[in-house]
Enzyme design. Structure first.
Site, PDB file in Angstrom:
ATOM      1  N   GLU A  26      58.876  14.194  39.317  1.00 34.01           N
ATOM      2  CA  GLU A  26      57.790  13.249  39.075  1.00 34.01           C
ATOM      3  C   GLU A  26      58.348  11.896  38.647  1.00 34.01           C
ATOM      4  O   GLU A  26      59.382  11.822  37.988  1.00 34.01           O
ATOM      5  CB  GLU A  26      56.853  13.793  37.995  1.00 34.01           C
ATOM      6  CG  GLU A  26      56.121  15.043  38.475  1.00 34.01           C
ATOM      7  CD  GLU A  26      55.145  15.623  37.461  1.00 34.01           C
ATOM      8  OE1 GLU A  26      54.083  16.082  37.885  1.00 34.01           O
ATOM      9  OE2 GLU A  26      55.444  15.619  36.255  1.00 34.01           O
ATOM     10  N   CYS A  41      65.210  20.603  24.450  1.00 34.57           N
ATOM     11  CA  CYS A  41      64.497  20.070  23.276  1.00 34.57           C
ATOM     12  C   CYS A  41      63.183  20.831  23.159  1.00 34.57           C
ATOM     13  O   CYS A  41      62.501  21.068  24.160  1.00 34.57           O
ATOM     14  CB  CYS A  41      64.236  18.578  23.437  1.00 34.57           C
ATOM     15  SG  CYS A  41      65.755  17.652  23.669  1.00 34.57           S
ATOM     16  N   ASN A  52      65.007  11.062  16.980  1.00 35.52           N
ATOM     17  CA  ASN A  52      63.958  12.076  16.738  1.00 35.52           C
ATOM     18  C   ASN A  52      63.997  12.836  15.418  1.00 35.52           C
ATOM     19  O   ASN A  52      63.099  13.621  15.136  1.00 35.52           O
ATOM     20  CB  ASN A  52      63.913  13.112  17.882  1.00 35.52           C
ATOM     21  CG  ASN A  52      63.449  12.502  19.193  1.00 35.52           C
ATOM     22  OD1 ASN A  52      62.907  11.395  19.192  1.00 35.52           O
ATOM     23  ND2 ASN A  52      63.655  13.178  20.290  1.00 35.52           N
ATOM     24  N   CYS A  75      59.038   4.850  35.527  1.00 30.15           N
ATOM     25  CA  CYS A  75      59.807   5.841  34.776  1.00 30.15           C
ATOM     26  C   CYS A  75      60.326   6.866  35.788  1.00 30.15           C
ATOM     27  O   CYS A  75      59.536   7.544  36.447  1.00 30.15           O
ATOM     28  CB  CYS A  75      58.885   6.495  33.747  1.00 30.15           C
ATOM     29  SG  CYS A  75      59.683   7.803  32.822  1.00 30.15           S
ATOM     30  N   CYS A 124      59.534  19.371  24.511  1.00 30.56           N
ATOM     31  CA  CYS A 124      59.495  18.679  25.803  1.00 30.56           C
ATOM     32  C   CYS A 124      59.186  19.639  26.954  1.00 30.56           C
ATOM     33  O   CYS A 124      59.843  20.679  27.091  1.00 30.56           O
ATOM     34  CB  CYS A 124      60.847  18.003  26.030  1.00 30.56           C
ATOM     35  SG  CYS A 124      61.025  17.282  27.662  1.00 30.56           S
ATOM     36  N   SER A 134      67.501   9.084  21.994  1.00 30.80           N
ATOM     37  CA  SER A 134      66.395   9.838  21.394  1.00 30.80           C
ATOM     38  C   SER A 134      66.901  10.475  20.105  1.00 30.80           C
ATOM     39  O   SER A 134      67.510  11.533  20.117  1.00 30.80           O
ATOM     40  CB  SER A 134      65.907  10.922  22.364  1.00 30.80           C
ATOM     41  OG  SER A 134      65.479  10.302  23.563  1.00 30.80           O
ATOM     42  N   SER A 143      67.896   6.434  28.998  1.00 29.60           N
ATOM     43  CA  SER A 143      67.602   7.120  27.731  1.00 29.60           C
ATOM     44  C   SER A 143      68.342   8.455  27.677  1.00 29.60           C
ATOM     45  O   SER A 143      68.282   9.247  28.611  1.00 29.60           O
ATOM     46  CB  SER A 143      66.089   7.352  27.635  1.00 29.60           C
ATOM     47  OG  SER A 143      65.791   8.134  26.507  1.00 29.60           O
ATOM     48  N   GLU A 183      68.222  14.840  31.818  1.00 28.83           N
ATOM     49  CA  GLU A 183      69.114  14.124  30.913  1.00 28.83           C
ATOM     50  C   GLU A 183      70.084  13.310  31.781  1.00 28.83           C
ATOM     51  O   GLU A 183      71.017  13.869  32.385  1.00 28.83           O
ATOM     52  CB  GLU A 183      69.867  15.136  30.027  1.00 28.83           C
ATOM     53  CG  GLU A 183      71.030  14.569  29.248  1.00 28.83           C
ATOM     54  CD  GLU A 183      70.722  13.279  28.500  1.00 28.83           C
ATOM     55  OE1 GLU A 183      69.784  13.239  27.699  1.00 28.83           O
ATOM     56  OE2 GLU A 183      71.447  12.288  28.738  1.00 28.83           O
ATOM     57  N   ASN A 239      53.249  13.877  22.267  1.00 35.16           N
ATOM     58  CA  ASN A 239      52.231  14.174  23.281  1.00 35.16           C
ATOM     59  C   ASN A 239      52.163  15.680  23.485  1.00 35.16           C
ATOM     60  O   ASN A 239      53.181  16.299  23.797  1.00 35.16           O
ATOM     61  CB  ASN A 239      52.598  13.519  24.617  1.00 35.16           C
ATOM     62  CG  ASN A 239      52.604  12.018  24.514  1.00 35.16           C
ATOM     63  OD1 ASN A 239      51.637  11.414  24.060  1.00 35.16           O
ATOM     64  ND2 ASN A 239      53.709  11.393  24.891  1.00 35.16           N
ATOM     65  N   CYS A 299      65.613  20.141  33.126  1.00 35.62           N
ATOM     66  CA  CYS A 299      66.608  19.631  32.173  1.00 35.62           C
ATOM     67  C   CYS A 299      67.178  20.804  31.379  1.00 35.62           C
ATOM     68  O   CYS A 299      66.424  21.664  30.929  1.00 35.62           O
ATOM     69  CB  CYS A 299      65.951  18.637  31.217  1.00 35.62           C
ATOM     70  SG  CYS A 299      67.115  17.958  30.017  1.00 35.62           S
TER      71      CYS A 299
HETATM   72  N1  SAH Z   1      66.489  13.210  28.529  1.00 31.84           N
HETATM   73  C1  SAH Z   1      66.373  11.882  28.090  1.00 31.84           C
HETATM   74  C2  SAH Z   1      65.326  11.091  28.852  1.00 31.84           C
HETATM   75  C3  SAH Z   1      64.059  11.802  29.189  1.00 31.84           C
HETATM   76  S1  SAH Z   1      63.040  12.256  27.808  1.00 31.84           S
HETATM   77  C4  SAH Z   1      66.094  11.829  26.599  1.00 31.84           C
HETATM   78  O1  SAH Z   1      65.811  12.866  26.004  1.00 31.84           O
HETATM   79  O2  SAH Z   1      66.192  10.737  26.046  1.00 31.84           O
HETATM   80  C5  SAH Z   1      62.332  10.677  27.383  1.00 31.84           C
HETATM   81  C6  SAH Z   1      61.750  10.582  25.991  1.00 31.84           C
HETATM   82  O3  SAH Z   1      60.585  11.391  25.852  1.00 31.84           O
HETATM   83  C7  SAH Z   1      62.707  11.020  24.888  1.00 31.84           C
HETATM   84  O4  SAH Z   1      62.795  10.010  23.915  1.00 31.84           O
HETATM   85  C8  SAH Z   1      62.026  12.249  24.303  1.00 31.84           C
HETATM   86  O5  SAH Z   1      62.325  12.399  22.945  1.00 31.84           O
HETATM   87  C9  SAH Z   1      60.574  11.946  24.563  1.00 31.84           C
HETATM   88  N2  SAH Z   1      59.717  13.137  24.565  1.00 31.84           N
HETATM   89  C10 SAH Z   1      60.001  14.358  25.055  1.00 31.84           C
HETATM   90  N3  SAH Z   1      58.943  15.195  24.883  1.00 31.84           N
HETATM   91  C11 SAH Z   1      57.963  14.463  24.284  1.00 31.84           C
HETATM   92  C12 SAH Z   1      56.630  14.748  23.873  1.00 31.84           C
HETATM   93  N4  SAH Z   1      56.100  15.926  24.064  1.00 31.84           N
HETATM   94  N5  SAH Z   1      55.921  13.749  23.281  1.00 31.84           N
HETATM   95  C13 SAH Z   1      56.461  12.521  23.109  1.00 31.84           C
HETATM   96  N6  SAH Z   1      57.705  12.178  23.498  1.00 31.84           N
HETATM   97  C14 SAH Z   1      58.456  13.153  24.080  1.00 31.84           C
HETATM   98 FE1  SF4 Z   2      65.761  17.009  28.419  1.00 30.01          FE
HETATM   99 FE2  SF4 Z   2      65.060  14.615  27.335  1.00 30.01          FE
HETATM  100 FE3  SF4 Z   2      63.285  16.656  27.510  1.00 30.01          FE
HETATM  101 FE4  SF4 Z   2      65.315  16.818  25.812  1.00 30.01          FE
HETATM  102  S1  SF4 Z   2      63.644  15.313  25.752  1.00 30.01           S
HETATM  103  S2  SF4 Z   2      64.629  18.483  27.189  1.00 30.01           S
HETATM  104  S3  SF4 Z   2      66.946  15.821  26.955  1.00 30.01           S
HETATM  105  S4  SF4 Z   2      64.214  15.573  29.220  1.00 30.01           S
END
Ligand code: SAH
Ligand code: SF4
Length: 377
Positions: free
Chosen positions: A93, A122, A228, A111, A125, A226, A203, A172, A302, A118
């Site tokens: 997507e 995390c 977090n 984006c 996510c 990230s 990112s 990632e 989210n 991935c």
């Molecule tokens: N893998 C990379 C880029 C993709 S994720 C990374 O982790 O940075 C992009 C962003 O979305 C990251 O900052 C992550 O922390 C955030 N993210 C992931 N799941 C989320 C969620 N459920 N709500 C808000 N932000 C989220």
């Molecule tokens: Fe992968 Fe980024 Fe999601 Fe973490 S937040 S699982 S690194 S896409």
């Protein structure tokens, strides 16, 4: 014989390809311009080439193109999600977002994804829940921009040039480093999509050796990390990668990046109710980032919708959320933000766009065809 896919090749590789056909080197430049600058999808479009050459290319090669499966526009018409099918049938997507008041010069940010799924896992996510299916090739990363550019001419975010790209979709990026950097270089090429390097943001969840490599190579693309969480204990829980690359070395790598690149780094900080959103966290976040030239981007969590059995994710609205996390109350978010604003660095609060179409940060999820095991990070 399998045809060679030319999309994703750089100038040198195209030159070598045409040399193999006993064609002059300037053909490479012509194809480069057509493929990346004008988004040609097949050789028939390339009118600079005589018919016999086009026919020969058709036999030997392809310009692999992402197939649009569905597109969804958010209710506020400020985000549109594209679901693309790749040549081997898997899906990714990309999300186009519009910032700025109607009628005024607006920013259009795409984006893009860097992997199918991935492996980083995390806990908050949706993409992480998929596991990794495979890396994207550089042509597939670039083609998200080329296709979105074409598609955005024909609907609500109409006629808008894409001004910014963020590699914040599925995957990632630093685990697909070579393909990613090659793709970003193609995207910023003056004869290609011609996006300024500073308008491309990569990112990462914090792979320290890759951040160090990125710094050493001196790229001008922007870096976001990230973060977090403000303690290793919490970060270990929500981002298992922290066990390998804890907060202190990560911040050291970030500091070194800002020192050598003379650019600010962006820290993303997702706000999870009761987990990392206390005022003590805000204080620690200020302290941790005090000596690093940075912007801090707060992202209220989210919710993740339950994936539908047919493979599509459903809207989060009104559904039981898949994960145990919650978005903090408005008051808690405001209090965190106010505390951060007392610090020296710029702080922004980002309400993700497109959450009604599951296009917001962390909500990207596609049907899992197969899941790989034991991926090395
Ligand atoms: N893998 C990379 C880029 C993709 S994720 C990374 O982790 O940075 C992009 C962003 O979305 C990251 O900052 C992550 O922390 C955030 N993210 C992931 N799941 C989320 C969620 N459920 N709500 C808000 N932000 C989220
Ligand atoms: Fe992968 Fe980024 Fe999601 Fe973490 S937040 S699982 S690194 S896409």
């Amino acid at each position: 014989m399998t045809k060679q896919n030319l999309k994703g090749l750089d100038r040198d590789e195209l030159t070598a390809f045409f040399a193999g056909l006993n064609e002059p080197a300037f053909r490479a430049r012509q194809l480069f311009r057509w493929m990346y600058g004008r988004a040609a999808q097949n050789f028939a479009e390339i009118t600079d080439f005589a018919k016999p050459l086009r026919a020969r290319l058709q036999e030997l090669a392809t310009l692999e193109t992402l197939a649009l499966e569905t597109r969804q526009l958010s209710q506020r018409r400020d985000a549109e999600k594209f679901l693309f099918r790749l040549a081997d049938g898997v899906h990714i997507e990309s999300v186009l977002m519009r910032d700025g008041a109607p009628g005024r010069a607006s920013r259009h940010t795409l984006c893009i994804s860097s992997q199918v799924g991935c492996p980083v896992d995390c806990k908050f996510c949706a993409t992480g829940l998929m596991g990794l299916l495979r890396n994207l090739r550089s042509g597939e990363i670039v083609d998200q921009v080329l296709q979105a550019k074409q598609l955005s001419g024909s609907k609500a975010l109409a006629g808008s040039p894409i001004t910014n790209v963020v590699v914040m979709g599925m995957g990632e990026p630093m685990l697909n480093y070579d393909a990613l950097i090659k793709a970003c270089s193609l995207l910023s090429d003056a004869e290609g999509p011609n996006l300024a390097q500073r308008r491309i943001v990569i990112s990462t969840s914090g792979l320290v050796p890759k951040i160090e490599r990125f710094t050493k190579e001196g790229h001008k693309f922007r870096l976001a990390i990230s973060l977090n969480a403000t303690t290793d204990e919490v970060r270990n829980q929500i981002m298992p990668i922290n066990r390998k690359y804890p907060i202190a070395p990560l911040l050291q790598a970030a500091r070194e990046y800002t020192r050598q690149s003379k650019q600010r780094v962006t820290f993303e900080y997702i706000l999870l109710d009761g987990i990392n959103d206390s005022l003590a966290d805000a204080d620690r976040l200020k302290t941790l980032t005090r000596n690093i030239p940075c912007k801090i981007n707060l992202i209220p969590y989210n919710p993740i919708a339950k994936p539908h059995p047919d493979g599509r994710s459903q809207s989060a609205a009104g559904l039981e959320t898949l994960l145990a996390y919650r978005r903090p109350s408005f008051e808690r978010i405001e209090a965190f933000l106010a505390c951060m604003r007392e610090g020296p660095n710029t702080v922004t609060l980002r309400w993700s766009k497109g959450d009604d179409i599951d296009a917001a940060c962390g909500q990207l999820w596609t049907k899992v065809e197969k899941k790989s095991n034991g991926v090395e990070i």
